[in-house]
Motif scaffolding. Sequence first.
Motif, PDB file in Angstrom:
ATOM      1  N   GLY A  31       0.794  -1.216   0.000  1.00 26.31           N
ATOM      2  CA  GLY A  31       0.000   0.000   0.000  1.00 26.31           C
ATOM      3  C   GLY A  31       0.832   1.275   0.000  1.00 26.31           C
ATOM      4  O   GLY A  31       2.067   1.240  -0.123  1.00 26.31           O
ATOM      5  N   PRO A  32       0.159   2.426   0.133  1.00 24.20           N
ATOM      6  CA  PRO A  32       0.817   3.729  -0.025  1.00 24.20           C
ATOM      7  C   PRO A  32       1.940   3.958   0.985  1.00 24.20           C
ATOM      8  O   PRO A  32       1.998   3.331   2.043  1.00 24.20           O
ATOM      9  CB  PRO A  32      -0.320   4.733   0.189  1.00 24.20           C
ATOM     10  N   VAL A  33       2.805   4.913   0.626  1.00 29.62           N
ATOM     11  CA  VAL A  33       3.976   5.250   1.433  1.00 29.62           C
ATOM     12  C   VAL A  33       3.822   6.649   2.000  1.00 29.62           C
ATOM     13  O   VAL A  33       3.323   7.561   1.325  1.00 29.62           O
ATOM     14  CB  VAL A  33       5.249   5.147   0.555  1.00 29.62           C
ATOM     15  N   GLU A  34       4.251   6.834   3.248  1.00 31.90           N
ATOM     16  CA  GLU A  34       4.199   8.147   3.889  1.00 31.90           C
ATOM     17  C   GLU A  34       5.531   8.878   3.834  1.00 31.90           C
ATOM     18  O   GLU A  34       5.559  10.111   3.800  1.00 31.90           O
ATOM     19  CB  GLU A  34       3.761   8.000   5.346  1.00 31.90           C
ATOM     20  N   SER A  35       6.642   8.130   3.862  1.00 28.87           N
ATOM     21  CA  SER A  35       7.948   8.792   3.840  1.00 28.87           C
ATOM     22  C   SER A  35       8.997   7.870   3.239  1.00 28.87           C
ATOM     23  O   SER A  35       8.850   6.641   3.239  1.00 28.87           O
ATOM     24  CB  SER A  35       8.378   9.228   5.243  1.00 28.87           C
ATOM     25  N   VAL A  36      10.066   8.504   2.728  1.00 32.79           N
ATOM     26  CA  VAL A  36      11.122   7.796   2.020  1.00 32.79           C
ATOM     27  C   VAL A  36      12.483   8.285   2.508  1.00 32.79           C
ATOM     28  O   VAL A  36      12.723   9.496   2.589  1.00 32.79           O
ATOM     29  CB  VAL A  36      11.029   8.045   0.490  1.00 32.79           C
ATOM     30  N   THR A  37      13.367   7.338   2.827  1.00 29.95           N
ATOM     31  CA  THR A  37      14.753   7.645   3.147  1.00 29.95           C
ATOM     32  C   THR A  37      15.621   6.781   2.252  1.00 29.95           C
ATOM     33  O   THR A  37      15.411   5.563   2.184  1.00 29.95           O
ATOM     34  CB  THR A  37      15.080   7.347   4.621  1.00 29.95           C
ATOM     35  N   ALA A  38      16.578   7.379   1.543  1.00 26.81           N
ATOM     36  CA  ALA A  38      17.310   6.612   0.543  1.00 26.81           C
ATOM     37  C   ALA A  38      18.786   6.976   0.504  1.00 26.81           C
ATOM     38  O   ALA A  38      19.196   8.094   0.860  1.00 26.81           O
ATOM     39  CB  ALA A  38      16.700   6.828  -0.841  1.00 26.81           C
ATOM     40  N   HIS A  39      19.573   6.002   0.054  1.00 31.61           N
ATOM     41  CA  HIS A  39      20.987   6.200  -0.269  1.00 31.61           C
ATOM     42  C   HIS A  39      21.210   5.699  -1.684  1.00 31.61           C
ATOM     43  O   HIS A  39      20.707   4.636  -2.073  1.00 31.61           O
ATOM     44  CB  HIS A  39      21.880   5.412   0.697  1.00 31.61           C
ATOM     45  N   LEU A  40      21.980   6.450  -2.477  1.00 27.19           N
ATOM     46  CA  LEU A  40      22.346   6.050  -3.832  1.00 27.19           C
ATOM     47  C   LEU A  40      23.861   5.907  -3.938  1.00 27.19           C
ATOM     48  O   LEU A  40      24.607   6.709  -3.362  1.00 27.19           O
ATOM     49  CB  LEU A  40      21.864   7.081  -4.860  1.00 27.19           C
ATOM     50  N   ASP A  41      24.295   4.882  -4.670  1.00 26.06           N
ATOM     51  CA  ASP A  41      25.712   4.727  -5.004  1.00 26.06           C
ATOM     52  C   ASP A  41      25.948   5.351  -6.371  1.00 26.06           C
ATOM     53  O   ASP A  41      25.220   5.056  -7.321  1.00 26.06           O
ATOM     54  CB  ASP A  41      26.088   3.241  -5.060  1.00 26.06           C
ATOM     55  N   TRP A  42      27.000   6.181  -6.489  1.00 26.53           N
ATOM     56  CA  TRP A  42      27.217   6.945  -7.715  1.00 26.53           C
ATOM     57  C   TRP A  42      28.505   6.514  -8.402  1.00 26.53           C
ATOM     58  O   TRP A  42      29.486   6.143  -7.749  1.00 26.53           O
ATOM     59  CB  TRP A  42      27.309   8.439  -7.399  1.00 26.53           C
ATOM     60  N   VAL A  43      28.495   6.588  -9.722  1.00 31.00           N
ATOM     61  CA  VAL A  43      29.683   6.325 -10.516  1.00 31.00           C
ATOM     62  C   VAL A  43      29.781   7.398 -11.596  1.00 31.00           C
ATOM     63  O   VAL A  43      28.762   7.838 -12.145  1.00 31.00           O
ATOM     64  CB  VAL A  43      29.633   4.913 -11.146  1.00 31.00           C
ATOM     65  N   ASP A  44      30.994   7.878 -11.844  1.00 26.59           N
ATOM     66  CA  ASP A  44      31.201   8.883 -12.885  1.00 26.59           C
ATOM     67  C   ASP A  44      31.492   8.189 -14.212  1.00 26.59           C
ATOM     68  O   ASP A  44      32.479   7.448 -14.339  1.00 26.59           O
ATOM     69  CB  ASP A  44      32.359   9.817 -12.506  1.00 26.59           C
ATOM     70  N   LEU A  45      30.630   8.423 -15.192  1.00 29.27           N
ATOM     71  CA  LEU A  45      30.755   7.839 -16.514  1.00 29.27           C
ATOM     72  C   LEU A  45      30.913   8.950 -17.544  1.00 29.27           C
ATOM     73  O   LEU A  45      30.617  10.117 -17.241  1.00 29.27           O
ATOM     74  CB  LEU A  45      29.512   6.998 -16.836  1.00 29.27           C
ATOM     75  N   PRO A  46      31.381   8.648 -18.754  1.00 32.01           N
ATOM     76  CA  PRO A  46      31.531   9.699 -19.773  1.00 32.01           C
ATOM     77  C   PRO A  46      30.241  10.469 -20.026  1.00 32.01           C
ATOM     78  O   PRO A  46      30.273  11.670 -20.330  1.00 32.01           O
ATOM     79  CB  PRO A  46      31.956   8.914 -21.017  1.00 32.01           C
ATOM     80  N   GLU A  47      29.097   9.791 -19.879  1.00 34.08           N
ATOM     81  CA  GLU A  47      27.803  10.457 -20.120  1.00 34.08           C
ATOM     82  C   GLU A  47      27.341  11.299 -18.937  1.00 34.08           C
ATOM     83  O   GLU A  47      26.357  12.027 -19.039  1.00 34.08           O
ATOM     84  CB  GLU A  47      26.728   9.405 -20.440  1.00 34.08           C
ATOM     85  N   GLY A  48      28.036  11.178 -17.798  1.00 32.29           N
ATOM     86  CA  GLY A  48      27.669  11.950 -16.625  1.00 32.29           C
ATOM     87  C   GLY A  48      27.549  11.073 -15.390  1.00 32.29           C
ATOM     88  O   GLY A  48      27.652   9.841 -15.446  1.00 32.29           O
ATOM     89  N   ARG A  49      27.349  11.693 -14.248  1.00 29.44           N
ATOM     90  CA  ARG A  49      27.222  10.984 -12.975  1.00 29.44           C
ATOM     91  C   ARG A  49      25.965  10.124 -12.999  1.00 29.44           C
ATOM     92  O   ARG A  49      24.885  10.599 -13.352  1.00 29.44           O
ATOM     93  CB  ARG A  49      27.177  11.992 -11.832  1.00 29.44           C
ATOM     94  N   THR A  50      26.110   8.871 -12.582  1.00 29.49           N
ATOM     95  CA  THR A  50      25.028   7.892 -12.738  1.00 29.49           C
ATOM     96  C   THR A  50      24.856   7.112 -11.443  1.00 29.49           C
ATOM     97  O   THR A  50      25.842   6.662 -10.847  1.00 29.49           O
ATOM     98  CB  THR A  50      25.369   6.904 -13.872  1.00 29.49           C
ATOM     99  N   ASP A  51      23.618   6.931 -11.006  1.00 30.85           N
ATOM    100  CA  ASP A  51      23.392   6.087  -9.836  1.00 30.85           C
ATOM    101  C   ASP A  51      23.430   4.624 -10.267  1.00 30.85           C
ATOM    102  O   ASP A  51      22.771   4.216 -11.210  1.00 30.85           O
ATOM    103  CB  ASP A  51      22.071   6.424  -9.147  1.00 30.85           C
ATOM    104  N   ALA A  52      24.253   3.832  -9.549  1.00 33.56           N
ATOM    105  CA  ALA A  52      24.488   2.432  -9.919  1.00 33.56           C
ATOM    106  C   ALA A  52      24.023   1.459  -8.846  1.00 33.56           C
ATOM    107  O   ALA A  52      24.189   0.246  -8.982  1.00 33.56           O
ATOM    108  CB  ALA A  52      25.970   2.215 -10.177  1.00 33.56           C
ATOM    109  N   GLY A  53      23.444   1.975  -7.769  1.00 37.25           N
ATOM    110  CA  GLY A  53      22.924   1.130  -6.698  1.00 37.25           C
ATOM    111  C   GLY A  53      22.116   1.979  -5.738  1.00 37.25           C
ATOM    112  O   GLY A  53      22.264   3.206  -5.698  1.00 37.25           O
TER     113      GLY A  53
END
Length: 344
Positions: A183-205
């Motif tokens: 069912g619906p969500v009230e709040s979100v807490t997140a962490h993203l793993d980032w990698v620098d690629l030629p096309e730009g910064r990209t979240d990879a996890g």
Amino acid sequence: MRLGLVGYGVGGRFFHAPFVEAAEGVELAGIVTRSPHRRDLAAQDWPGVPAYDSLTDLLASGVDAVTITTPPETRRALVLEAVAAGVHVVADKPFAPSAEAARELVRAAVDAGVVLDVFHNRRWDADLRTLAAVLASGRLGELWRVHSRFDLDQPHLLEPGPDGGLLRDLGSHLVDQLLWLLGPVESVTAHLDWVDLPEGRTDAGFVIDLLHSSGVRSFVESSKLNRLHQRELRAYGSAGSYRVHSTDVQAGAVLGGARPAGDLEGWGRDAPAHWGTLAIKAGEERVPSEQGRYHDFYTQFAAAVRGDAPEPVPAAEGVRTLAVLDAARASALEGRTVPIEPAT
């Protein structure tokens, strides 16, 4: 219902066309692709199904509905063209770059009086359907939390750049699954793993903590660059737990050349070696796999177009999923928990 498929890459070829074939009340009426190689593949896979250079040409041939499975940056214009022609639409996920952009497509479909749904086919995954059955049985007691993990060893398939990333890709499916389940969500807490690629910064996890309106928490995580391949679901309740290390059984089958229409009864079930385990006071027991049936999306979509059934994944639910993804990105970038406004 005569349905045209717009795009014949991996998604169109393996995750749409075979399930259109297996669905009840749907006919694959045409395929749009300009690539000579993909036209050859389509002709081999679906003899007699015509190929077209553009959505405009497909619409002129006379279809009732289209599936848009082209790259994400192209989908908005194609969805709007189909809607303006009075044709019903299935849009691949993510069907817009943000919840706000998606609302524009929803308004256009409502104004045109057509059905617009999002292809969140993983609601019909075997492992998720099995978990849903376990929860519905009540044998876990009061549900406390659910964990969903899907690691892929696919560095070459990470969509690069600021408009790509794993969160919008597989994250769309995993978040949608938990919204469907809990069912619906009230709040979100997140962490993203980032990698620098030629096309730009990209979240990879990513790792996402969702607080649902019911009070249940869910945790979803995924990676694509860490040389892991693992699918796991866990659920904890006041009376016990359920855990499963499953296989992506339907994806593996279609990528291996199988089609659901060839064995509808035997399709989409995890082998006994991959069944989950229910652990309660009385002991542990293996739980047989429910059937995964991506083709049910198209059967229900056709019925919805006829007015005989609810839509399988209404676009408004796609907006809800995108709102959670937007919040997850904001949470990771700003280092805070982001509240979700109730859907209106």
